[in-house]
Design an enzyme around this catalytic site. Sequence first.
Site, PDB file in Angstrom:
ATOM      1  N   CYS A  65       0.841  -1.194   0.000  1.00  0.00           N
ATOM      2  CA  CYS A  65       0.000   0.000   0.000  1.00  0.00           C
ATOM      3  C   CYS A  65       0.882   1.253   0.000  1.00  0.00           C
ATOM      4  O   CYS A  65       1.867   1.323   0.740  1.00  0.00           O
ATOM      5  CB  CYS A  65      -0.908   0.001   1.225  1.00  0.00           C
ATOM      6  N   CYS A 202     -20.462   1.930   6.682  1.00  0.00           N
ATOM      7  CA  CYS A 202     -19.797   1.264   7.800  1.00  0.00           C
ATOM      8  C   CYS A 202     -18.534   2.064   8.093  1.00  0.00           C
ATOM      9  O   CYS A 202     -17.689   2.234   7.213  1.00  0.00           O
ATOM     10  CB  CYS A 202     -19.459  -0.168   7.405  1.00  0.00           C
TER      11      CYS A 202
END
Length: 402
Positions: A65, A202
Amino acid sequence: MDLLNTLVDKGLRRELPTREEALAVLATSDDDLLEVVAAAGKVRRQWFGRRVKLNYLVNLKSGLCPEDCSYCSQRLGSKAEILKYTWLKPDEASKAAAAGVAGGAKRVCLVASGRGPTDRDVDRVSETIEAIKEQNEGVEVCACLGLLSDGQADRLRSAGADAYNHNLNTSEGTYGDITTTHTYADRVETVQQAQTAGLSACSGLIAGMGESDADLVDVVFSLRELDPDSVPVNFLIPFEGTPLAKEWNLTPQRCLRILAMVRFVCPDVEVRLAGGREVHLRSMQPLALNLVNSIFLGDYLTSEGQAGQADLDMIADAGFEVEGAGTTTLPAHRAESGGGCGSHDSGCGSHDDGCGSHDGGCAPCGEAPGEAAPGSPEVPAARTDLVAVRRRGAGTDLAPNA
């Protein structure tokens, strides 16, 4: 205790506690802990009975990432020895999802590391969502792909996604201390994009990063204002090879107080016990079921959870039941309005998503020691023996833990 009676009354009416009341929950002593759990448990049972929703994570793309989130084992510069692999094919992801559904999971959470998806990535995930839904009738699918660009939430919704997860993680005031490659405002905007597209939002937090009680209350109040349908509560897993590897600030008792505070502030929201529960709650996990109504089944993104069957046994032994596929998770007043829990006067804030970081991990999904509550024992030594890197399931040739 007058404080707890007041909080129960407010929770049953869906009224917002004051900041002082929320801080007072975190400051209660261990001697009062069972009273705190019992009080928050009354609110949990009012809105969710004794049901526990099971969620299952599929890590579509692991590691590598470019973001620098300090808590994350998949971050830029991480030396954590985690699994690293590129995108799973739709059939591979669907097979992994099926294992979780077979174990009792009602929702599958599709997570990919990275700053955010390209349009080609959205196409990949859309194909995966369609494959999972075709093979698992009635399953909910939540995507957690990072920061969204214009139109991407609509495309995911059209592909069949039910929800989108993107956590706030910590308070706005301290966000820059843990991440510099994107902002707190970026995260808020992505959650709002998901809501506007009709996806169930969420969004949650990670506790244990050295934050103060005030920081915890700040982020939970911000979540109530943002008004997601589910709030995952992660407890930092201090992976070796990450900047927060030495942040062992949590006791089981503090974790329970944090969960109780979240329940009082967001009484009718799906509160999910997410990454780090095995590491920090340990043998006190069953008590947490009195506070949360949702957990992840089996493993997380880059770390192993306890055995899936152990999760099911824990739920049954604690006197709870797994929520069936035909049961609506949210209370009627939220479900009928398509999410949201009402006005500032009676609800969880104005309506403008396992998911969660799940490892304290990355999924664009404080250095000081944590503050101990009065009367709490000293924070114990680091339990690195409880941190196990995931070596099975998605991205491997070994069977998943479900």
